[in-house]
Design a protein around this motif. Structure first.
Motif, PDB file in Angstrom:
ATOM      1  N   ASN A 109      23.271  -6.787  17.055  1.00 35.67           N
ATOM      2  CA  ASN A 109      24.094  -7.495  18.045  1.00 35.67           C
ATOM      3  C   ASN A 109      24.198  -8.990  17.731  1.00 35.67           C
ATOM      4  O   ASN A 109      23.499  -9.511  16.884  1.00 35.67           O
ATOM      5  N   THR A 110      25.093  -9.672  18.432  1.00 40.34           N
ATOM      6  CA  THR A 110      25.419 -11.063  18.115  1.00 40.34           C
ATOM      7  C   THR A 110      24.310 -12.043  18.477  1.00 40.34           C
ATOM      8  O   THR A 110      23.510 -11.806  19.384  1.00 40.34           O
ATOM      9  N   ALA A 111      24.320 -13.160  17.775  1.00 42.05           N
ATOM     10  CA  ALA A 111      23.403 -14.263  18.084  1.00 42.05           C
ATOM     11  C   ALA A 111      24.018 -15.160  19.157  1.00 42.05           C
ATOM     12  O   ALA A 111      23.344 -15.546  20.104  1.00 42.05           O
ATOM     13  N   VAL A 153      25.664  -9.722  13.855  1.00 42.21           N
ATOM     14  CA  VAL A 153      27.018  -9.424  13.372  1.00 42.21           C
ATOM     15  C   VAL A 153      27.913 -10.655  13.337  1.00 42.21           C
ATOM     16  O   VAL A 153      28.747 -10.791  12.445  1.00 42.21           O
ATOM     17  N   ASP A 154      27.762 -11.586  14.283  1.00 43.66           N
ATOM     18  CA  ASP A 154      28.610 -12.783  14.254  1.00 43.66           C
ATOM     19  C   ASP A 154      28.278 -13.688  13.066  1.00 43.66           C
ATOM     20  O   ASP A 154      29.164 -14.320  12.487  1.00 43.66           O
ATOM     21  N   ILE A 155      27.024 -13.700  12.639  1.00 48.26           N
ATOM     22  CA  ILE A 155      26.643 -14.471  11.451  1.00 48.26           C
ATOM     23  C   ILE A 155      27.261 -13.816  10.209  1.00 48.26           C
ATOM     24  O   ILE A 155      27.781 -14.499   9.324  1.00 48.26           O
ATOM     25  N   ILE A 156      27.198 -12.488  10.165  1.00 52.22           N
ATOM     26  CA  ILE A 156      27.813 -11.741   9.044  1.00 52.22           C
ATOM     27  C   ILE A 156      29.304 -12.021   8.973  1.00 52.22           C
ATOM     28  O   ILE A 156      29.853 -12.284   7.900  1.00 52.22           O
ATOM     29  N   ALA A 157      29.994 -11.969  10.117  1.00 57.22           N
ATOM     30  CA  ALA A 157      31.439 -12.197  10.135  1.00 57.22           C
ATOM     31  C   ALA A 157      31.782 -13.582   9.581  1.00 57.22           C
ATOM     32  O   ALA A 157      32.699 -13.721   8.774  1.00 57.22           O
TER      33      ALA A 157
END
Length: 163
Positions: A109-111, A153-157
Motif C-alpha cells: 500500500n501507499t506511503a 506502490v506510490d514510490i514505485i510509480a
C-alpha cells in the motif's frame, strides 16, 4: 502469462513507430537463486521460446508433475516467468528500442499518495497486514532474522516515471 504477455508487448512495441522507450516491470526476485544482485541480465534459467511452447502444448497433469524440476533453482513459476520475461525483452528489443528493466521488491500500500495506507486490493502481504493492524489477526508466524522487503506502490510509480 508473464513470459508470453511480455513477448506480445515486445512485438507490439516493435510496431510503434514513435515509441521512445519501453519500461518493463520485472521483480527483484527473478534471480532469487543469487545472493547478490547487480543491475544486469543474468543467464537464462531456460529458453523462453521453448517454455512458452511447452506451457501452451503440454497437458496440465504433465506440467504439474514436471514444473518444480523445470523451474529449479527458482522457488515458483512467478519468479521463473519474470526471469524469462527479462530475456524476452533483451532478445526482441535490445538495440531496437531503448528499454528500462525495473525490478521492484514486494509492492504494498501507499506511503503518502493519494493518502497513507491506500490500497485497491488485499492481495499479497497486505492481505495479512491489514487484519493484524485492526486486531482481527493477533499473531503472525515469521523468521525474525528475515527482513520484510517491500516498497510502497506510490514510490514505485514515481520511480517508474523517473526511469
Amino acid at each position: 502469462m508473464n513470459t508470453r504477455g511480455t513477448r506480445e508487448m515486445a512485438r507490439l512495441a516493435l510496431e510503434m513507430k514513435k515509441l521512445e522507450v519501453l519500461v518493463h516491470i520485472s521483480t527483484t526476485y527473478c534471480n532469487s537463486d543469487r545472493k547478490i544482485l547487480e543491475e544486469r541480465l543474468y543467464p537464462a534459467h531456460a529458453d523462453w521460446e521453448k517454455t512458452i511452447e511447452i506451457a501452451e502444448n503440454v497437458d496440465k497433469h504433465t506440467l504439474n508433475v514436471l514444473t518444480s524440476k523445470y523451474i529449479h533453482p527458482l522457488p515458483n513459476t512467478y519468479t521463473f516467468a519474470k526471469s524469462l520475461a527479462e530475456h524476452v525483452v533483451y532478445d526482441l528489443l535490445a538495440g531496437r528500442i531503448p528499454t528500462v528493466v525495473f525490478r521492484p521488491s514486494i509492492v504494498v500500500n501507499t506511503a503518502t499518495e493519494p493518502f497513507p495506507g491506500w490500497t485497491d486490493n488485499f492481495n499479497g502481504p497486505i492481505g495479512q497486514v491489514i487484519p493484524c493492524r485492526h486486531g482481527i489477526m493477533r499473531t503472525f508466524c515469521s523468521d525474525t532474522d528475515v527482513t520484510f522487503n517491500c516498497i510502497p506502490v506510490d514510490i514505485i510509480a514515481k520511480a517508474i516515471i523517473i526511469s
